[in-house]
Design an enzyme around this catalytic site. Structure first.
Site, mmCIF file in Angstrom:
data_model
loop_
_atom_site.group_PDB
_atom_site.id
_atom_site.type_symbol
_atom_site.label_atom_id
_atom_site.label_comp_id
_atom_site.label_asym_id
_atom_site.label_seq_id
_atom_site.Cartn_x
_atom_site.Cartn_y
_atom_site.Cartn_z
ATOM 1 N N LYS A 147 6.804 -3.843 -4.150
ATOM 2 C CA LYS A 147 8.184 -3.378 -4.035
ATOM 3 C C LYS A 147 8.683 -3.457 -2.606
ATOM 4 O O LYS A 147 9.841 -3.738 -2.348
ATOM 5 C CB LYS A 147 8.273 -1.935 -4.553
ATOM 6 C CG LYS A 147 9.692 -1.364 -4.559
ATOM 7 C CD LYS A 147 10.575 -2.115 -5.524
ATOM 8 C CE LYS A 147 12.018 -1.680 -5.490
ATOM 9 N NZ LYS A 147 12.906 -2.686 -6.093
ATOM 10 N N TRP A 168 -3.069 -2.778 -1.477
ATOM 11 C CA TRP A 168 -2.699 -4.149 -1.843
ATOM 12 C C TRP A 168 -3.452 -5.034 -0.863
ATOM 13 O O TRP A 168 -3.173 -4.994 0.337
ATOM 14 C CB TRP A 168 -1.186 -4.299 -1.700
ATOM 15 C CG TRP A 168 -0.600 -5.513 -2.302
ATOM 16 C CD1 TRP A 168 -0.519 -5.822 -3.632
ATOM 17 C CD2 TRP A 168 0.053 -6.588 -1.606
ATOM 18 N NE1 TRP A 168 0.147 -7.010 -3.792
ATOM 19 C CE2 TRP A 168 0.490 -7.502 -2.569
ATOM 20 C CE3 TRP A 168 0.299 -6.855 -0.268
ATOM 21 C CZ2 TRP A 168 1.172 -8.667 -2.239
ATOM 22 C CZ3 TRP A 168 0.973 -8.018 0.066
ATOM 23 C CH2 TRP A 168 1.404 -8.911 -0.917
ATOM 24 N N GLU A 203 10.424 -14.140 -11.192
ATOM 25 C CA GLU A 203 9.500 -13.119 -10.701
ATOM 26 C C GLU A 203 8.935 -12.233 -11.802
ATOM 27 O O GLU A 203 7.837 -11.716 -11.650
ATOM 28 C CB GLU A 203 10.129 -12.275 -9.590
ATOM 29 C CG GLU A 203 11.258 -11.394 -10.023
ATOM 30 C CD GLU A 203 11.903 -10.641 -8.854
ATOM 31 O OE1 GLU A 203 11.217 -10.327 -7.880
ATOM 32 O OE2 GLU A 203 13.106 -10.360 -8.945
ATOM 33 N N LYS A 219 15.325 -13.525 -10.573
ATOM 34 C CA LYS A 219 14.951 -12.485 -11.543
ATOM 35 C C LYS A 219 14.042 -13.080 -12.609
ATOM 36 O O LYS A 219 13.041 -12.493 -12.968
ATOM 37 C CB LYS A 219 16.191 -11.878 -12.230
ATOM 38 C CG LYS A 219 17.044 -10.947 -11.409
ATOM 39 C CD LYS A 219 16.418 -9.623 -11.078
ATOM 40 C CE LYS A 219 15.622 -9.642 -9.837
ATOM 41 N NZ LYS A 219 16.206 -9.512 -8.555
ATOM 42 N N ASN A 250 -1.819 1.619 6.146
ATOM 43 C CA ASN A 250 -0.915 0.552 5.702
ATOM 44 C C ASN A 250 -0.679 -0.361 6.892
ATOM 45 O O ASN A 250 -0.395 0.130 7.985
ATOM 46 C CB ASN A 250 0.443 1.111 5.261
ATOM 47 C CG ASN A 250 0.358 1.824 3.941
ATOM 48 O OD1 ASN A 250 -0.693 1.806 3.298
ATOM 49 N ND2 ASN A 250 1.445 2.447 3.538
ATOM 50 N N GLY A 251 -0.753 -1.654 6.690
ATOM 51 C CA GLY A 251 -0.522 -2.583 7.802
ATOM 52 C C GLY A 251 -1.730 -3.472 8.004
ATOM 53 O O GLY A 251 -2.660 -3.481 7.185
ATOM 54 N N HIS A 297 23.377 -34.931 -6.629
ATOM 55 C CA HIS A 297 22.638 -35.511 -5.499
ATOM 56 C C HIS A 297 21.133 -35.462 -5.727
ATOM 57 O O HIS A 297 20.368 -35.575 -4.771
ATOM 58 C CB HIS A 297 23.024 -34.779 -4.210
ATOM 59 C CG HIS A 297 24.483 -34.909 -3.896
ATOM 60 N ND1 HIS A 297 25.066 -36.091 -3.509
ATOM 61 C CD2 HIS A 297 25.497 -34.006 -3.972
ATOM 62 C CE1 HIS A 297 26.370 -35.909 -3.332
ATOM 63 N NE2 HIS A 297 26.656 -34.651 -3.621
ATOM 64 N N CYS A 300 0.816 -1.222 0.000
ATOM 65 C CA CYS A 300 0.000 0.000 0.000
ATOM 66 C C CYS A 300 0.850 1.272 0.000
ATOM 67 O O CYS A 300 1.951 1.304 0.541
ATOM 68 C CB CYS A 300 -0.881 0.014 1.230
ATOM 69 S SG CYS A 300 -1.803 -1.495 1.476
ATOM 70 N N GLU A 351 20.133 -15.657 -7.616
ATOM 71 C CA GLU A 351 19.613 -14.340 -8.008
ATOM 72 C C GLU A 351 19.160 -14.335 -9.475
ATOM 73 O O GLU A 351 18.130 -13.756 -9.811
ATOM 74 C CB GLU A 351 20.684 -13.270 -7.744
ATOM 75 C CG GLU A 351 20.307 -11.861 -8.146
ATOM 76 C CD GLU A 351 19.060 -11.311 -7.456
ATOM 77 O OE1 GLU A 351 18.568 -11.925 -6.500
ATOM 78 O OE2 GLU A 351 18.562 -10.275 -7.916
ATOM 79 N N ARG A 401 4.966 0.264 -6.209
ATOM 80 C CA ARG A 401 4.918 -0.573 -5.019
ATOM 81 C C ARG A 401 3.968 -1.756 -5.199
ATOM 82 O O ARG A 401 4.013 -2.704 -4.413
ATOM 83 C CB ARG A 401 4.473 0.256 -3.817
ATOM 84 C CG ARG A 401 5.519 1.248 -3.361
ATOM 85 C CD ARG A 401 4.958 2.195 -2.333
ATOM 86 N NE ARG A 401 4.455 1.527 -1.162
ATOM 87 C CZ ARG A 401 5.133 1.330 -0.035
ATOM 88 N NH1 ARG A 401 6.365 1.756 0.043
ATOM 89 N NH2 ARG A 401 4.602 0.716 0.984
HETATM 90 C C1 F6R Z 1 13.368 -9.370 -5.849
HETATM 91 C C2 F6R Z 1 13.101 -8.413 -4.808
HETATM 92 C C3 F6R Z 1 12.763 -8.912 -3.449
HETATM 93 C C4 F6R Z 1 13.400 -8.025 -2.392
HETATM 94 C C5 F6R Z 1 12.957 -8.449 -0.983
HETATM 95 C C6 F6R Z 1 13.636 -7.625 0.096
HETATM 96 O O1 F6R Z 1 13.732 -8.741 -7.032
HETATM 97 O O2 F6R Z 1 13.147 -7.240 -5.039
HETATM 98 O O3 F6R Z 1 13.165 -10.240 -3.287
HETATM 99 O O4 F6R Z 1 14.787 -8.113 -2.516
HETATM 100 O O5 F6R Z 1 11.570 -8.318 -0.867
HETATM 101 O O6 F6R Z 1 13.362 -6.278 -0.045
HETATM 102 P P1 F6R Z 1 14.235 -5.173 0.670
HETATM 103 O O7 F6R Z 1 15.587 -5.204 0.073
HETATM 104 O O8 F6R Z 1 13.516 -3.884 0.413
HETATM 105 O O9 F6R Z 1 14.273 -5.531 2.123
#
Ligand code: F6R
Length: 613
Positions: A608, A74, A493, A490, A100-101, A509, A2, A486, A27
């Site tokens: 985000k 959200w 997601e 990427k 928010n929350g 294994h 949110c 990683e 976000r």
């Molecule tokens: C993936 C991504 C998430 C964040 C995770 C932690 O691309 O962006 O996996 O890395 O939610 O977020 P932060 O770094 O804001 O704590």
């Protein structure tokens, strides 16, 4: 997650709120709304779906006034629908709230209010907040008293912003726990409130950040901050130096593409000011690291989530190798519930782009309670993870808008490298020659990353070949094992292709059974200490019919002869290798998702900043 925007001042609040919400779209959200005080009446416009629908609604049914709040939601409690969208107004229509929350005790509160005869018009937990406010206002409280009484009975973590038609001269904002930030922007005769800086950055750079347990009374000319018990708080006004233009997409199709390309700049900035290439020394002043602490510390635990945790995996190799300090990497959501063994001799280092991730903040609180030294590496200046730490490193990447993290992955890799060298220096375990070499290598990084980006054309060809696959396996070893995680994260997601990162040595294994002609295998095999092992991995995958995509060092004919596709990276000092090997993998994920026509910047179900547990 949110987003919140609020305005009070001489201008029309509606366009300011809509514009602010637009800047928070990244976000992730599923409904949007605003409330403005028009001729003494609270007018609400809200809609399920994207912000563009709210804009049309406001065009059809205009609303204007000099105080207002807006929200992108959200969904947590109740489906994403118009009636569940924020803002929420109480039964009397005299007070309105965005939130928010999660109100953890909302069922109890709702039952209690329903028993008193309150009719609820949504399925949200937020509505209990506004109905409680209504109750206290009805009993003769002013808005601040009503807010204090309401906040006192809410369980959970919250960012709440409200106003009342009874007191049109103020907005009240509060923060409890870690449900994201609440920031107040100071203008000239006008004030702004938001959950995140980019929402209001075009109006002001003077920002006040609320701490947990604080409430602000925001008027046109003044801001008063108090604890929930009414004690006044002396607050600091921070000047935020982010450039609003850098929060725009510029010439790129997507923010993610722009942010991948910004890495030459962000890494230059990451190094600048921290490294003195004349003296060959590193300064990390805000970390508050003393030689005494550097020698006393027995271990480090890195806590983070997602991409940040992958960066932590590289940090483990760097800090153990360079500073000879044992490092554990813990997923933040696991750490806090495991009764972890940390004490005064442990440094707990949180890595977080947003600095507001609920799991990471909760893990930090656990570490604090156990007496550990608490550090953070954060991007968002003024975020909670920065403020509650004993020392911090700020990432210097500027705002990251695309939900998939890219430049906020490579910046902490370099921060962790600098931290390792600095720590080793303070522990007096680096000889002059090694220190000079390690520091000199840093200077190469922006150029090496630029050279990786120059090869985008090659990556596009591979993306085209892979765009319709159903699965993909990423293998790495040693310092590039987290690169495999990683790269896979990427891809999954943003393209929704099932992708797994695996330690290459573990293949035999079990997972090797998966490999056949339908399983592309991305093998991260630059010339580093694990190179020969990775080469045999390529051979094993080929022997089972797999399609091999290798990330390899320029000029490596052995790999070129066996792999189906090669993503070339320039020769890089191996301790900095993950900074270059990830670039083609970021580009690969981006181009595959773009070719599939997907919403790259706002992938489904993702936000985000994940401010709920
Ligand atoms: C993936 C991504 C998430 C964040 C995770 C932690 O691309 O962006 O996996 O890395 O939610 O977020 P932060 O770094 O804001 O704590």
């Amino acid at each position: 997650m949110c987003g919140i925007v609020g305005y009070i001042g001489p201008r029309d609040a509606t366009p300011i709120i809509l514009n602010g919400l637009k800047r928070l779209e990244y976000r992730g959200y599923d409904s949007a709304g605003l409330a403005v005080l028009q001729d003494g009446v609270i007018e609400v416009r809200r809609n399920a779906g994207k912000l563009a629908r709210l804009v049309s609604l406001v065009e059809q049914s205009p609303v204007s006034g000099q105080v207002g709040i807006g929200h992108t939601r959200w969904a947590t409690h109740g489906e994403p629908s118009t009636r569940n969208a924020h803002p929420h107004v109480g039964e009397t229509g005299e007070v309105v709230v965005v939130h928010n929350g999660i109100v953890e005790n909302f069922l109890e509160l709702r039952d209690e209010l329903s028993a008193e005869g309150v009719n609820f018009s949504s399925e949200t937990d937020t509505e209990v907040i506004v109905q409680l406010l209504d109750r206290y206002l009805g009993a003769g409280c002013n808005l601040v008293e009503a807010a204090g009484n309401t906040l006192a009975v809410l369980k959970g973590a919250h960012g709440i912003v409200m106003f009342s038609s009874r007191e049109p001269d103020k907005i009240v904002a509060a923060r409890i726990g870690n449900a994201g930030g609440v920031v107040i922007g100071k203008g000239e005769g006008e004030m702004f409130v938001a959950s995140d800086i980019p929402a209001i950055l075009e109006h002001t750079r003077q920002m006040i950040f609320l701490e947990s347990g604080q409430m602000a009374v925001v008027m046109r000319e003044t801001v008063d901050v108090q604890e929930l018990n009414g004690t006044r708080v002396d607050y600091e006004v921070h000047t935020v130096s982010w450039d609003p233009v850098s929060a725009e997409k510029g010439e790129y199709r997507h923010f993610m593409e722009k942010e991948i390309h910004e890495q030459v700049r962000s890494l230059t900035d990451t190094i600048a000011g921290r490294v003195d290439f004349d003296k060959m020394s590193i300064r990390l002043g805000q970390l508050n690291l003393t030689p005494e602490l550097a020698k006393r510390v027995q271990k480090m635990v890195i806590i983070a989530c997602g991409t940040a945790a992958n960066a932590g995996g590289v940090g483990k190799v760097l800090i153990e190798r360079i500073a000879r300090l044992p490092v554990e990497v813990d997923i933040a959501s696991e750490f806090r519930y495991r009764d972890p063994i940390v004490d005064e001799q442990t440094v707990v280092l949180a890595i977080s782009q947003s600095g507001e991730t609920a799991d990471t903040l909760a893990a930090m609180a656990e570490a604090r309670q156990k007496g550990a030294v608490l550090w953070s590496i954060v991007n968002a200046i003024g975020s909670q993870a920065m403020r509650i730490a004993d020392g911090y490193i700020s990432m210097q990447t500027g705002p990251e808008i695309g939900v998939a993290s890219t430049k906020a992955y490579t910046a902490p890799l370099v921060d962790l490298y600098m931290l390792a060298v600095h720590l080793a220096d303070m522990r007096e375990i680096l000889n002059d020659k090694s220190r000079r070499q390690l520091i000199a290598d840093l200077r190469l990084i922006p150029d090496l990353v630029g050279r990786c980006l120059d090869r985008e054309g090659q990556v596009k060809d591979v993306a085209y070949a892979l765009k319709d696959v159903a699965h993909c396996l990423y293998l790495g070893r040693g310092i590039n094992m987290p690169t495999a995680y990683e790269g896979a994260l990427k891809l999954k997601e943003i393209s929704y292709i099932h992708a797994e990162g695996y330690p290459a040595g573990e293949m035999k294994h079990g997972p090797i059974a998966l490999i056949d002609e339908d399983m592309p295998v991305v093998v991260i095999a630059p010339r580093d200490p694990w190179y020969e092992k990775m080469l045999s991995q390529v051979e094993q995958a080929k022997a089972r019919g797999g399609i091999v995509i290798a990330v390899a060092t320029d000029g490596d004919d052995r790999i070129a002869n066996i792999a189906d596709h090669v993503l070339w990276v320039p020769e890089t000092p191996w301790l900095l290798g993950p900074v270059t090997t990830i670039i083609p993998l970021q580009l690969l994920a981006y181009h595959i998702a773009a070719l599939r026509g997907l919403d790259v910047d706002q992938p489904r179900n993702l936000a985000k900043s994940v401010t709920v547990e």
